[in-house]
Write an enzyme that holds these catalytic residues in place. Structure first.
Site, PDB file in Angstrom:
ATOM      1  N   ASP A  15      -4.225   0.919  -9.659  1.00 52.42           N
ATOM      2  CA  ASP A  15      -5.650   0.631  -9.852  1.00 52.42           C
ATOM      3  C   ASP A  15      -5.985   0.419 -11.330  1.00 52.42           C
ATOM      4  O   ASP A  15      -6.670  -0.543 -11.700  1.00 52.42           O
ATOM      5  CB  ASP A  15      -6.502   1.768  -9.288  1.00 52.42           C
ATOM      6  CG  ASP A  15      -6.158   2.079  -7.845  1.00 52.42           C
ATOM      7  OD1 ASP A  15      -5.481   1.245  -7.213  1.00 52.42           O
ATOM      8  OD2 ASP A  15      -6.538   3.143  -7.354  1.00 52.42           O
ATOM      9  N   GLY A  60     -12.736   2.764  -1.641  1.00 50.39           N
ATOM     10  CA  GLY A  60     -11.354   2.292  -1.770  1.00 50.39           C
ATOM     11  C   GLY A  60     -11.228   1.059  -2.636  1.00 50.39           C
ATOM     12  O   GLY A  60     -10.217   0.364  -2.587  1.00 50.39           O
ATOM     13  N   LEU A  61     -12.251   0.779  -3.464  1.00 48.98           N
ATOM     14  CA  LEU A  61     -12.166  -0.385  -4.355  1.00 48.98           C
ATOM     15  C   LEU A  61     -12.004   0.057  -5.814  1.00 48.98           C
ATOM     16  O   LEU A  61     -12.243  -0.724  -6.743  1.00 48.98           O
ATOM     17  CB  LEU A  61     -13.397  -1.287  -4.198  1.00 48.98           C
ATOM     18  CG  LEU A  61     -13.626  -1.859  -2.787  1.00 48.98           C
ATOM     19  CD1 LEU A  61     -14.901  -2.696  -2.746  1.00 48.98           C
ATOM     20  CD2 LEU A  61     -12.438  -2.715  -2.322  1.00 48.98           C
ATOM     21  N   SER A  62     -11.622   1.304  -6.005  1.00 51.27           N
ATOM     22  CA  SER A  62     -11.239   1.826  -7.321  1.00 51.27           C
ATOM     23  C   SER A  62     -12.347   1.858  -8.357  1.00 51.27           C
ATOM     24  O   SER A  62     -12.165   1.434  -9.499  1.00 51.27           O
ATOM     25  CB  SER A  62     -10.060   1.030  -7.897  1.00 51.27           C
ATOM     26  OG  SER A  62      -8.960   1.239  -7.107  1.00 51.27           O
ATOM     27  N   SER A 116     -13.242   4.521  -9.718  1.00 52.05           N
ATOM     28  CA  SER A 116     -12.842   5.485 -10.750  1.00 52.05           C
ATOM     29  C   SER A 116     -11.948   4.829 -11.807  1.00 52.05           C
ATOM     30  O   SER A 116     -12.128   5.068 -13.008  1.00 52.05           O
ATOM     31  CB  SER A 116     -12.160   6.710 -10.139  1.00 52.05           C
ATOM     32  OG  SER A 116     -11.139   6.322  -9.279  1.00 52.05           O
ATOM     33  N   GLU A 128       0.839  -1.203   0.000  1.00 55.39           N
ATOM     34  CA  GLU A 128       0.000   0.000   0.000  1.00 55.39           C
ATOM     35  C   GLU A 128       0.869   1.247   0.000  1.00 55.39           C
ATOM     36  O   GLU A 128       1.820   1.352   0.782  1.00 55.39           O
ATOM     37  CB  GLU A 128      -0.894  -0.029   1.245  1.00 55.39           C
ATOM     38  CG  GLU A 128      -2.285   0.477   1.006  1.00 55.39           C
ATOM     39  CD  GLU A 128      -3.079  -0.374   0.010  1.00 55.39           C
ATOM     40  OE1 GLU A 128      -3.091  -0.016  -1.190  1.00 55.39           O
ATOM     41  OE2 GLU A 128      -3.682  -1.370   0.425  1.00 55.39           O
ATOM     42  N   HIS A 129       0.532   2.149  -0.908  1.00 56.17           N
ATOM     43  CA  HIS A 129       1.250   3.417  -1.110  1.00 56.17           C
ATOM     44  C   HIS A 129       2.664   3.192  -1.650  1.00 56.17           C
ATOM     45  O   HIS A 129       3.490   4.088  -1.623  1.00 56.17           O
ATOM     46  CB  HIS A 129       1.269   4.263   0.166  1.00 56.17           C
ATOM     47  CG  HIS A 129      -0.084   4.815   0.511  1.00 56.17           C
ATOM     48  ND1 HIS A 129      -0.547   5.999  -0.009  1.00 56.17           N
ATOM     49  CD2 HIS A 129      -1.086   4.324   1.284  1.00 56.17           C
ATOM     50  CE1 HIS A 129      -1.780   6.219   0.446  1.00 56.17           C
ATOM     51  NE2 HIS A 129      -2.122   5.215   1.226  1.00 56.17           N
ATOM     52  N   THR A 130       2.923   2.008  -2.128  1.00 54.56           N
ATOM     53  CA  THR A 130       4.237   1.724  -2.713  1.00 54.56           C
ATOM     54  C   THR A 130       4.274   2.049  -4.202  1.00 54.56           C
ATOM     55  O   THR A 130       5.356   2.239  -4.759  1.00 54.56           O
ATOM     56  CB  THR A 130       4.584   0.227  -2.529  1.00 54.56           C
ATOM     57  OG1 THR A 130       3.412  -0.535  -2.831  1.00 54.56           O
ATOM     58  CG2 THR A 130       5.023  -0.070  -1.114  1.00 54.56           C
TER      59      THR A 130
HETATM   60  C1  GLA Z   1      -5.097   4.759  -4.274  1.00 59.73           C
HETATM   61  C2  GLA Z   1      -4.298   5.097  -5.524  1.00 59.73           C
HETATM   62  C3  GLA Z   1      -3.278   4.009  -5.848  1.00 59.73           C
HETATM   63  C4  GLA Z   1      -2.436   3.651  -4.623  1.00 59.73           C
HETATM   64  C5  GLA Z   1      -3.323   3.415  -3.409  1.00 59.73           C
HETATM   65  C6  GLA Z   1      -2.535   3.209  -2.147  1.00 59.73           C
HETATM   66  O1  GLA Z   1      -5.901   3.651  -4.526  1.00 59.73           O
HETATM   67  O2  GLA Z   1      -5.164   5.272  -6.625  1.00 59.73           O
HETATM   68  O3  GLA Z   1      -2.485   4.406  -6.928  1.00 59.73           O
HETATM   69  O4  GLA Z   1      -1.466   4.628  -4.378  1.00 59.73           O
HETATM   70  O5  GLA Z   1      -4.225   4.495  -3.190  1.00 59.73           O
HETATM   71  O6  GLA Z   1      -1.800   2.024  -2.217  1.00 59.73           O
END
Ligand code: GLA
Length: 413
Positions: free
Chosen positions: A176, A128-130, A132, A38-40
């Site tokens: 994502d 937080g499940l993307s 977009s 995460e956030h990597t």
């Molecule tokens: C969001 C961002 C991703 C990623 C995550 C954290 O989902 O869209 O690119 O940085 O946060 O891991």
């Protein structure tokens, strides 16, 4: 259990009602859940997401001019724009994802045909499940199918990321869009966010029975059937602070790189710093926030690689332990968790049969992801939901996710 066939025929029917006639294509792009890493992604590191069986469907047909008309079933709204003048819409911000995709396809020199489209999705927005990324990828691929231009999946993902960064204004990494475009059924995707190489990692049932004992979070009990499921628990808290805090974290990581590079000149991104190097150099990072952010990223990259090794060895107990460590690091070092996510993860840790549980996605709300032994799923649903509701007064949504393929055309009629 979702019924893709029924959903597809329903979106076709709505297309016929709204625009008349049959759509030329029906495209599905999935949301995602990130197992670890995460956030990597924006630190050139590793991630291990899964494309899920929650998705965005687009039914579309060419119009014969340069107008784009999109009907969003979830909002009950229409948007219309010309491909000769694509601008962000302040009123219907949901349409900026599609507008951004059109803008950057045109910018690449692809002369797009106008189209009519119906869009519908079941990826919860802001969870937080993307959702977009699923909207962007489904739209880009719809155009690719209908206009027939050449573009690899990786390029498509990069273009969608650019639409989100530069048109929508969210400075996200590549994870994502990448997994929505390239995910594989029954696999997680190990993505190297620097080289954009990826490897599908099978999601196997545990080979070795999990061990008993140990300190909490408890490993699963012996005696199960051996299957395991990815369970998503939605806190129902919608992300608030995420945009500004996300950009702050990015800046803090860049600051860490600037300082570490003085001592380790080969470092271009936190991905280049090993755990051993961090141990010897961390005192150079005087600001506590910068030191903690760097520590999270550097150890998280290592956790992703260890997780892949654990999955390959069928050692789900080791994998789960790494998920738990990731949550703790996101909570204490990266500081992107929140009370609701912590309550949900801790409730999961107390259930026998849970290998591991952590927040997933950017943080500040949204969902946790847990790996749960098959025989413990019911217990998980009941006990985690009850504990969460008791602590917060909110009823969570809990569902099992299946790892699905990335974007594709849904089998016609
Ligand atoms: C969001 C961002 C991703 C990623 C995550 C954290 O989902 O869209 O690119 O940085 O946060 O891991």
């Amino acid at each position: 259990m979702r019924n893709v066939k029924r959903e597809t025929s329903s979106v076709r029917r709505r297309f016929a009602e709204i625009f008349g006639g049959e759509p030329g294509a029906v495209v599905r792009a999935p949301g995602r859940v990130n197992l670890i890493g995460e956030h990597t992604d924006y630190n050139d590191g590793y991630v291990l997401p899964v494309a899920i069986d929650r998705s965005v469907l687009v039914a579309a047909a060419l119009r014969g001019d340069r107008q784009v008309v999109i009907h969003a079933l979830d909002f009950g709204e229409n948007t219309k724009f010309s491909l000769d003048d694509i601008r962000p819409d302040q009123a219907q911000t949901w349409s900026n994802y599609q507008r951004g995709v059109a803008y950057f396809l045109e910018e690449r020199g692809i002369k797009l045909p106008g189209l009519n489209a119906v869009v519908v999705g079941d990826v919860p927005i802001g969870s937080g499940l993307s959702s977009s990324a699923a909207v962007e990828v489904s739209m880009a691929y719809t155009w690719q199918v209908l206009a027939g231009f050449e573009m690899s999946r990786v390029e498509l993902a990069l273009l969608c990321q650019r639409a989100e960064n530069e048109f929508v204004g969210m400075n996200c990494g590549i994870m994502d869009q990448f997994v929505s475009a390239l995910g594989q059924r029954d696999h997680a995707l190990l993505i190297d966010c620097r080289s954009l190489d990826c490897q599908p990692i099978p999601l196997p049932p545990p080979l070795a029975p999990p061990k008993l004992g140990g300190t909490p979070p408890c490993p699963p009990k012996l005696g199960g059937t051996g299957g395991a499921a990815i369970v998503v628990a939605d806190t129902m808290k919608r992300r608030g602070l995420v945009d500004s805090e996300y950009n702050t974290r990015r800046r803090e990581c860049e600051e860490g790189v600037r300082i570490l590079r003085r001592y380790l000149p080969e470092v271009q991104a936190l991905r280049d710093v090993s755990v051993a190097q961090f141990k010897t150099q961390s005192s150079k990072l005087k600001a506590q926030n910068v030191r903690r952010r760097c520590r999270h990223i550097i150890y998280e990259n290592e956790r992703v690689l260890k997780s892949v090794a654990a999955l390959r060895a069928g050692d789900l107990a080791a994998f789960g332990q790494l998920m738990n460590e990731s949550h703790i690091s996101l909570r204490d070092d990266y500081e992107v968790s929140c009370a609701e996510l912590d309550i949900m993860a801790e409730a999961a840790w107390r259930v026998d049969g849970v290998y591991g549980s952590r927040m997933t996605g950017a943080g500040f709300g949204g969902c946790t992801v847990s790996l749960v032994a098959e025989e413990a799923i019911e217990d998980f649903r009941v006990r985690v939901a009850a504990a969460y509701e008791e602590a917060t007064g909110i009823v969570p949504q809990i569902y099992i996710c299946r790892a699905e393929d990335g974007v594709g055309e849904v089998s016609p009629r």
